[in-house]
Design an enzyme around this catalytic site. Structure first.
Site, PDB file in Angstrom:
ATOM      1  N   SER A 122       0.851  -1.170   0.046  1.00 36.52           N
ATOM      2  CA  SER A 122      -0.044  -0.185  -0.006  1.00 36.52           C
ATOM      3  C   SER A 122       0.679   1.233   0.003  1.00 36.52           C
ATOM      4  O   SER A 122       1.736   1.398  -0.839  1.00 36.52           O
ATOM      5  CB  SER A 122      -0.967  -0.066   1.297  1.00 36.52           C
ATOM      6  OG  SER A 122      -2.127   0.678   0.937  1.00 36.52           O
TER       7      SER A 122
ATOM      8  N   ARG B  27     -11.980   6.959   9.068  1.00 30.19           N
ATOM      9  CA  ARG B  27     -11.411   5.472   9.073  1.00 30.19           C
ATOM     10  C   ARG B  27     -12.554   4.469   8.756  1.00 30.19           C
ATOM     11  O   ARG B  27     -12.222   3.604   7.959  1.00 30.19           O
ATOM     12  CB  ARG B  27     -10.959   5.177  10.727  1.00 30.19           C
ATOM     13  CG  ARG B  27     -10.738   3.717  10.972  1.00 30.19           C
ATOM     14  CD  ARG B  27      -9.495   3.528  10.215  1.00 30.19           C
ATOM     15  NE  ARG B  27      -8.789   2.172  10.535  1.00 30.19           N
ATOM     16  CZ  ARG B  27      -7.872   1.606  10.220  1.00 30.19           C
ATOM     17  NH1 ARG B  27      -7.191   2.060   9.144  1.00 30.19           N
ATOM     18  NH2 ARG B  27      -7.329   0.363  10.504  1.00 30.19           N
TER      19      ARG B  27
ATOM     20  N   ASP C 211      -8.535  -6.438  -4.857  1.00 34.10           N
ATOM     21  CA  ASP C 211      -8.244  -5.099  -4.458  1.00 34.10           C
ATOM     22  C   ASP C 211      -8.583  -4.022  -5.558  1.00 34.10           C
ATOM     23  O   ASP C 211      -8.075  -3.753  -6.547  1.00 34.10           O
ATOM     24  CB  ASP C 211      -6.579  -4.907  -4.261  1.00 34.10           C
ATOM     25  CG  ASP C 211      -6.123  -3.665  -3.885  1.00 34.10           C
ATOM     26  OD1 ASP C 211      -7.029  -2.806  -3.559  1.00 34.10           O
ATOM     27  OD2 ASP C 211      -4.827  -3.830  -3.715  1.00 34.10           O
TER      28      ASP C 211
ATOM     29  N   HIS D 290      -7.784  -5.056  -0.597  1.00 34.71           N
ATOM     30  CA  HIS D 290      -6.600  -4.414  -0.538  1.00 34.71           C
ATOM     31  C   HIS D 290      -6.038  -5.138   0.918  1.00 34.71           C
ATOM     32  O   HIS D 290      -4.727  -4.983   0.937  1.00 34.71           O
ATOM     33  CB  HIS D 290      -7.024  -3.095  -0.420  1.00 34.71           C
ATOM     34  CG  HIS D 290      -5.519  -2.189  -0.043  1.00 34.71           C
ATOM     35  ND1 HIS D 290      -4.654  -2.208  -1.042  1.00 34.71           N
ATOM     36  CD2 HIS D 290      -5.280  -1.383   0.921  1.00 34.71           C
ATOM     37  CE1 HIS D 290      -3.598  -1.325  -0.674  1.00 34.71           C
ATOM     38  NE2 HIS D 290      -3.756  -0.903   0.487  1.00 34.71           N
ATOM     39  N   ASP D 291      -6.837  -5.280   1.982  1.00 34.63           N
ATOM     40  CA  ASP D 291      -6.246  -5.731   3.167  1.00 34.63           C
ATOM     41  C   ASP D 291      -5.533  -7.099   2.964  1.00 34.63           C
ATOM     42  O   ASP D 291      -4.695  -7.512   4.058  1.00 34.63           O
ATOM     43  CB  ASP D 291      -7.435  -5.983   4.370  1.00 34.63           C
ATOM     44  CG  ASP D 291      -7.453  -4.870   5.321  1.00 34.63           C
ATOM     45  OD1 ASP D 291      -6.523  -3.906   5.038  1.00 34.63           O
ATOM     46  OD2 ASP D 291      -8.247  -5.126   6.236  1.00 34.63           O
TER      47      ASP D 291
END
Lengths: 378, 378
Positions: free
Chosen positions: B154, B224, B321, B354-355
């Site tokens: 990232s 967040r 992602d 993405h994580d």
């Protein structure tokens, strides 16, 4: 249900107060029920030409007339009007502000007759089916028995599908565009961010901000910004904005809006708060999140359409819509096939993501026009 | 640059105050420069085994040690540790808190020596290259000339690519995972929503909330939450949460967290504010939005890698992602090909979006391990 008042003397823009009570899915009974709506064209002698337009989350009844606050043209003048697929010369067109909204129909900003103050968060939580029930009693009031068609995109499409599930005998044709039969976890997540943004704004004050006249504009603007991203495709954003900077030619090395996408989003947020009520945003997003047509049928969507075998369906999705992607429409088509209901389905290509249903997409007009005309050859 | 202080006597968790000044892309000069970092393992006699780990937006130097605030294990213990691809027995591992962050390196929460008060929004706006410059002076301080590898996911991957562009002669191998060479309009849009959520919180107070000890927690939590959705795939959210309700079995017809995804997101927001500074979130997202390696090369990314022909590259993307999709990695691969730099690239399959780079993906470990070992056979 007899009307308590009906100011239809004012022309197209109408509102009616029905005595109710309207029984809601959550168990509450709403009375009276105020419904603000517009009509275009006139009802045929046989009552067979009524078309209900169902609007989306932040839409309203001003489908083809100037918005009273923004002064902008109606939100679907591309689809509704003279020479358009939905035409006052041919159709009796009805579009009602949904229950829970803020353009004249009963919602959190409405005065609660029990207290003389706005309902605010004491307004009952509503569902898409409750919105449709309110539309049905409006049709009763207008003397419309059966709809030639119900047509809507996004949340409007949810209402169309709910019509088919709840009042199939009153619906000859159903057009659901860029929609879904249930809200996904990601859909709920984006809405929850918006709700939290509103409720985190100290001016929200538990929803009781009407008297002070100082609504939670900052929170609502953030909610709108987050949602707006989901209405556009990544490719569309890149095409429209890319990494282009604002008028000044260089990065500011500060926190002003350097990029065009930033000022565009800020504008979307700020202009939204002038025309929309924060509590209505909470209620309508909640109704959408609760939407799951298969829920009462053991998770089998076909069960929702068992009564709708004689309703004709038209489903349209857009290839770049990632909010309600094509797979959602396809699942509905499969359920309709299983239920034995006639359905035509097309995925259209557009760079504009979910928003495409509101934009200039000639193929969409051709699809809706052809589908409606085929249903009128009866 | 001689260190002003270095508390390395405290073991792995270290910090150093370098006199500076560090010249920043925005024109400011930062002095002194505080850098909090961790090291694992020891530097070989020939200095050839140093591996720099670059962390993501909300990451920190505690890559493989307990986080001092949350008490949780390091954020990349799956990748860094005994028997892992990056192994203290083989590597001298360095991970530094990025410039602008809040875990000990210079950032908006740092005391400005000119005023004796926290910089707050008077901290200079920084770039990814500024972060990398700070890492380079840390390496000087540590006596590390050339890195065996820089590795990150990232925003960590952005730093790795920036290393290759700025200090190619100091970098033998580069591993960029789930990353991009420039922030897209959609990436910027999501960050802008987060910044607006923070700045809309009255407690933000123009950034000067440190003295009152009452930070803009609500705004930061919303930021967040919005970002967190982008870290997960739609399919992953559906698999993990779907439309499942909380412990109670029915919808509440209220605004509590009915759905599991809602309470999960709320938890993500609330727990984040305990460990992260709102102003740092503004500064680091800004640095990411400014990131565009091709910008100084007339939009031709290959130009950024002209000096990096002798650096080996490993690019990894994940198929689900949608924050930095595979197309972004592929664009980097094409640019590296055009620049004549050796590159291996793989798209891995994972449901986690993405994580995934932070999660248990054995293929990722095999790819990184194989790539690093091949580079050590010299």
């Amino acid at each position: 249900m007899a009307p308590m008042t009906d100011d239809s003397r004012f022309g197209l823009a109408r509102s009616v107060t029905l005595a109710g009570p309207l029984r809601l899915d959550g168990g509450a009974r709403l009375a009276p029920v105020e419904i603000a709506y517009e009509t275009y064209g006139s009802l045929d002698a046989d009552g067979g030409n009524a078309v209900l337009i169902c609007h989306a989350l932040t839409g309203d009844q001003h489908v083809a007339s100037t918005h009273p606050i923004t002064g902008k043209p109606g939100w679907w003048t591309r689809m509704v009007g003279a020479g358009k697929p939905i035409d006052p010369a041919r159709h009796f067109i009805i579009c009602a502000n949904v229950l829970g909204s803020c353009l004249g129909s009963s919602g959190p900003g409405t005065i609660d007759p029990a207290t003389g103050a706005p309902y605010a968060m004491r307004f009952p939580v509503i569902t898409i089916r409750d919105m449709v029930r309110a539309q049905a009693i409006l049709l009763d009031h207008l003397g419309v028995g059966t709809l030639a068609a119900a047509v809507g995109g996004s949340m409007g499409g949810m209402q169309v599908l709910q019509w088919a599930a709840t009042y199939p005998d009153r619906l000859r044709s159903a057009v659901a565009i860029a929609s879904t039969a249930r809200h996904s976890a990601q859909n709920i997540a984006f809405h929850e961010v918006g709700r939290q943004a509103i409720m985190a704004d100290p001016k929200w004050a538990g929803g009781d901000y009407y008297a002070a006249g100082d609504p939670p504009a900052a929170g609502l603007a953030v909610a709108r910004m987050a949602a707006h991203i989901t209405y556009l495709s990544e490719a569309g954003l890149t095409e429209k904005f890319g990494r282009r900077l604002q008028a000044r030619d260089a990065k500011s090395f500060g926190f002003d809006a350097d990029f065009q996408i930033e000022s565009y989003l800020r504008h979307q947020g700020i202009s939204f708060v002038d025309r929309f009520d924060a509590n209505s945003y909470l209620y309508i997003t909640r109704a959408m999140d609760y939407f799951d047509l298969a829920e009462e049928h053991g998770g089998l969507l076909a069960g929702a359409f068992q009564g709708a075998k004689r309703t004709r369906f038209c489903l349209v999705s857009f290839d770049t819509d990632w909010l309600y992607p094509t797979a959602e429409s396809r699942a509905i088509v499969h359920a309709l096939n299983a239920a034995g209901a006639p359905v035509s389905f097309v995925e259209l290509s557009s760079p504009f993501g979910h928003d495409a249903f509101l934009l200039d997409v000639p193929e969409l007009n051709r699809v809706v026009d052809g589908f409606l005309r085929a249903g009128e050859d009866r």
